[in-house]
Motif scaffolding. Structure first.
Motif: not given
Length: 305
Positions: A36-60
């Motif tokens: 579902q997040l991959a579909t959301l990323r496709h809908d907006v056309g830009v990465d929304l999450l990025r790796p942050d150590g062992r977790t993930v964080a929001l991109t700008e």
């Protein structure tokens, strides 16, 4: 068009720190959330999450989208509350998160009253020591019965309404055959072996702060957040405990309680809900029941002092 369910998944992943943790809280598989997040990323056309150590964080871009999503969620809830207010009836379900120390004397009487006055309402109660205001912002609970010790600042998240229930002082608890009469000065506990919560907890911090103000560092022989364990140790004469008044059953045998004569330690019990312009009859009914139970508790017989 953006899918609000995918936006909620994004918010949950950002709050939980990982897709796996978000999937667990949403009762979905990690694969389903990722898809579902991959579909959301496709809908907006830009990465929304990025790796942050062992977790993930929001991109700008993800942060920008989530800020807009929060306004969307708020608008949807406003619409739901407006419809509920127009209907003027209490709904069928609600979720309450509460502290274990509030169950016997606040939560149980409140739920009993709700069952009498609103039999159509089923309240699911999550009893946990963990702070649940974040769960409130995520929409996983509707009402939080929380606490704030008076030495701490008010740190309620934006968009949360706080309804004070009562001030709940800590009492000195000892074995029934060891206590004297009347209030006890906190400084008189300097020679006592204490059973107290861990210093990292809000209650533990409040006790340490008050003891330091009274001029001593407490002797903490027993460290536990389990109030039942604290009372057992006090009843056995092994320790003196400092326990919130509402966490003590007035009928508990073998103990004596006394108020603190100086350097009072108090917590504020409150009910928290998400802020809405239109009152939600269901959450309003839950808060009213909690407030009535809190007021009734103030008039009941308490342990001897």
């Amino acid at each position: 068009m953006l899918d609000i369910r995918r936006l909620h998944m994004l918010k949950t992943v950002a709050a939980r720190g990982s897709i796996t943790a978000a999937a667990q809280s949403l009762a979905l598989t990690a694969g389903a959330v990722s898809q579902q997040l991959a579909t959301l990323r496709h809908d907006v056309g830009v990465d929304l999450l990025r790796p942050d150590g062992r977790t993930v964080a929001l991109t700008e871009a993800g942060q920008v989208l989530l800020e807009h999503a929060d306004r969307i969620f708020a608008a949807v809830e406003e619409a739901e509350c407006a419809i509920a207010a127009a209907k003027g009836t209490v709904g069928a379900t609600a979720t309450l998160a509460a502290l274990p120390s509030t169950v016997a004397r606040i939560v149980a009487p409140a739920l009993t009253a709700l069952g009498t006055h609103h039999p159509q309402l089923t309240v699911t109660c999550l009893v946990t020591d963990q702070a649940q205001l974040r769960e409130l912002t995520l929409g996983t609970v509707d009402v939080v019965l929380g606490q704030r010790y008076h030495h701490l600042p008010d740190t309620a998240p934006r968009g949360i309404d706080i309804s004070p229930l009562l001030d709940d002082p800590l009492l000195v608890v000892t074995a029934a055959d060891q206590a004297g009469e009347g209030p006890i000065a906190l400084r008189d506990l300097a020679t006592h072996s204490l059973a107290v919560p861990p210093p990292a907890t809000d209650c533990g911090q409040a006790i340490l702060r008050a003891c330091h103000q009274a001029g001593f560092t407490p002797t903490t022989r027993y460290i536990t957040a389990d109030i039942a364990a604290q009372l057992t140790l006090a009843r056995a004469g092994l320790a003196t405990a400092l326990v919130p008044r509402t966490a003590i059953d007035p009928a508990t045998p073998g103990i004596r309680t006394a108020p603190i004569a100086d350097h009072s330690i108090q917590r504020l019990l409150f009910a928290a809900t998400r802020h809405t312009e239109a009152a939600n009859p269901t959450t309003a009914a839950v808060i009213a029941a909690l407030l009535a139970a809190a007021r009734q508790d103030l008039t009941t017989d308490h342990p001897p002092v």
